[in-house]
Design a protein around this motif. Structure first.
Motif, PDB file in Angstrom:
ATOM      1  N   VAL A   1       4.803   2.894   2.844  1.00 56.35           N
ATOM      2  CA  VAL A   1       3.924   1.747   3.094  1.00 56.35           C
ATOM      3  C   VAL A   1       2.588   2.259   3.618  1.00 56.35           C
ATOM      4  O   VAL A   1       2.489   3.360   4.149  1.00 56.35           O
ATOM      5  N   ASN A   2       1.550   1.438   3.459  1.00 50.42           N
ATOM      6  CA  ASN A   2       0.223   1.777   3.964  1.00 50.42           C
ATOM      7  C   ASN A   2      -0.140   0.990   5.214  1.00 50.42           C
ATOM      8  O   ASN A   2      -1.152   1.248   5.843  1.00 50.42           O
ATOM      9  N   LEU A   3       0.685  -0.016   5.534  1.00 52.61           N
ATOM     10  CA  LEU A   3       0.355  -0.929   6.609  1.00 52.61           C
ATOM     11  C   LEU A   3       1.650  -1.398   7.260  1.00 52.61           C
ATOM     12  O   LEU A   3       2.634  -1.668   6.568  1.00 52.61           O
ATOM     13  N   THR A   4       1.640  -1.483   8.583  1.00 53.17           N
ATOM     14  CA  THR A   4       2.811  -2.006   9.285  1.00 53.17           C
ATOM     15  C   THR A   4       2.364  -2.672  10.573  1.00 53.17           C
ATOM     16  O   THR A   4       1.411  -2.215  11.206  1.00 53.17           O
ATOM     17  N   PRO A   5       3.001  -3.771  10.963  1.00 50.19           N
ATOM     18  CA  PRO A   5       2.622  -4.424  12.229  1.00 50.19           C
ATOM     19  C   PRO A   5       3.216  -3.686  13.421  1.00 50.19           C
ATOM     20  O   PRO A   5       4.284  -3.082  13.325  1.00 50.19           O
TER      21      PRO A   5
ATOM     22  N   THR B   1      -2.118  10.104  15.938  1.00 47.47           N
ATOM     23  CA  THR B   1      -2.787   8.840  16.267  1.00 47.47           C
ATOM     24  C   THR B   1      -4.125   8.694  15.550  1.00 47.47           C
ATOM     25  O   THR B   1      -4.468   7.602  15.109  1.00 47.47           O
ATOM     26  N   LYS B   2      -4.876   9.771  15.413  1.00 48.51           N
ATOM     27  CA  LYS B   2      -6.200   9.666  14.788  1.00 48.51           C
ATOM     28  C   LYS B   2      -6.121   9.310  13.307  1.00 48.51           C
ATOM     29  O   LYS B   2      -7.114   8.921  12.710  1.00 48.51           O
ATOM     30  N   ASN B   3      -4.939   9.412  12.715  1.00 50.73           N
ATOM     31  CA  ASN B   3      -4.761   9.042  11.312  1.00 50.73           C
ATOM     32  C   ASN B   3      -4.467   7.553  11.127  1.00 50.73           C
ATOM     33  O   ASN B   3      -4.294   7.095  10.012  1.00 50.73           O
ATOM     34  N   ILE B   4      -4.397   6.819  12.230  1.00 51.71           N
ATOM     35  CA  ILE B   4      -4.057   5.401  12.203  1.00 51.71           C
ATOM     36  C   ILE B   4      -5.256   4.593  12.686  1.00 51.71           C
ATOM     37  O   ILE B   4      -5.952   4.983  13.616  1.00 51.71           O
ATOM     38  N   ARG B   5      -5.485   3.435  12.079  1.00 54.23           N
ATOM     39  CA  ARG B   5      -6.539   2.555  12.565  1.00 54.23           C
ATOM     40  C   ARG B   5      -6.006   1.128  12.672  1.00 54.23           C
ATOM     41  O   ARG B   5      -5.140   0.711  11.914  1.00 54.23           O
TER      42      ARG B   5
ATOM     43  N   MET C   1       8.406   4.613   7.836  1.00 57.39           N
ATOM     44  CA  MET C   1       7.920   4.302   6.520  1.00 57.39           C
ATOM     45  C   MET C   1       6.481   4.769   6.324  1.00 57.39           C
ATOM     46  O   MET C   1       6.120   5.146   5.229  1.00 57.39           O
ATOM     47  N   LEU C   2       5.693   4.717   7.402  1.00 68.33           N
ATOM     48  CA  LEU C   2       4.322   5.225   7.290  1.00 68.33           C
ATOM     49  C   LEU C   2       4.326   6.727   7.031  1.00 68.33           C
ATOM     50  O   LEU C   2       3.599   7.208   6.168  1.00 68.33           O
ATOM     51  N   LYS C   3       5.145   7.430   7.782  1.00 68.96           N
ATOM     52  CA  LYS C   3       5.172   8.893   7.658  1.00 68.96           C
ATOM     53  C   LYS C   3       5.613   9.318   6.266  1.00 68.96           C
ATOM     54  O   LYS C   3       5.077  10.262   5.704  1.00 68.96           O
ATOM     55  N   SER C   4       6.582   8.612   5.699  1.00 68.52           N
ATOM     56  CA  SER C   4       7.074   8.951   4.360  1.00 68.52           C
ATOM     57  C   SER C   4       6.175   8.366   3.260  1.00 68.52           C
ATOM     58  O   SER C   4       6.466   8.533   2.081  1.00 68.52           O
ATOM     59  N   LYS C   5       5.112   7.665   3.681  1.00 68.73           N
ATOM     60  CA  LYS C   5       4.121   7.064   2.769  1.00 68.73           C
ATOM     61  C   LYS C   5       4.729   6.010   1.846  1.00 68.73           C
ATOM     62  O   LYS C   5       4.243   5.771   0.752  1.00 68.73           O
TER      63      LYS C   5
END
Length: 83
Positions: free
Chosen positions: A7-11, A28-32, A1-5
């Motif tokens: 959602v902006n947040l996932t646990p 990985t550098k695109n995630i915080r 879901m993150l890759k397909s945009k």
């Protein structure tokens, strides 16, 4: 879901997030990481009933030495925390 945009947040657990990102093809550098903690869990080590108290005591001694030397913390960071 993150890759397909979608959602902006996932646990995700810090111990598995890198593997999940790699499998999804997400850089990985695109995630915080956020400061929000949803769950904290302790790990346990169990021995079979047929393991002697002597072996368990030796194991515990070595484990304590790893923690006191700082090696345990180093290994934990290396294998269980996101990079």
């Amino acid at each position: 879901m993150l890759k397909s945009k979608r959602v902006n947040l996932t646990p995700s657990a810090s111990s598995t997030v890198n593997k999940k990102l790699k499998e999804a093809g997400i850089i990985t550098k695109n995630i915080r990481q956020t400061p929000v903690i949803l769950l904290e869990s302790s790990g346990y080590i169990a021995f079979s009933k047929n393991i002697s108290d002597e072996i368990i005591s030796k194991w515990q001694g070595v484990f304590e030495h790893l923690k006191q030397s700082g090696k345990y913390k180093q290994l934990y960071k290396q294998y269980f925390l996101p990079k």
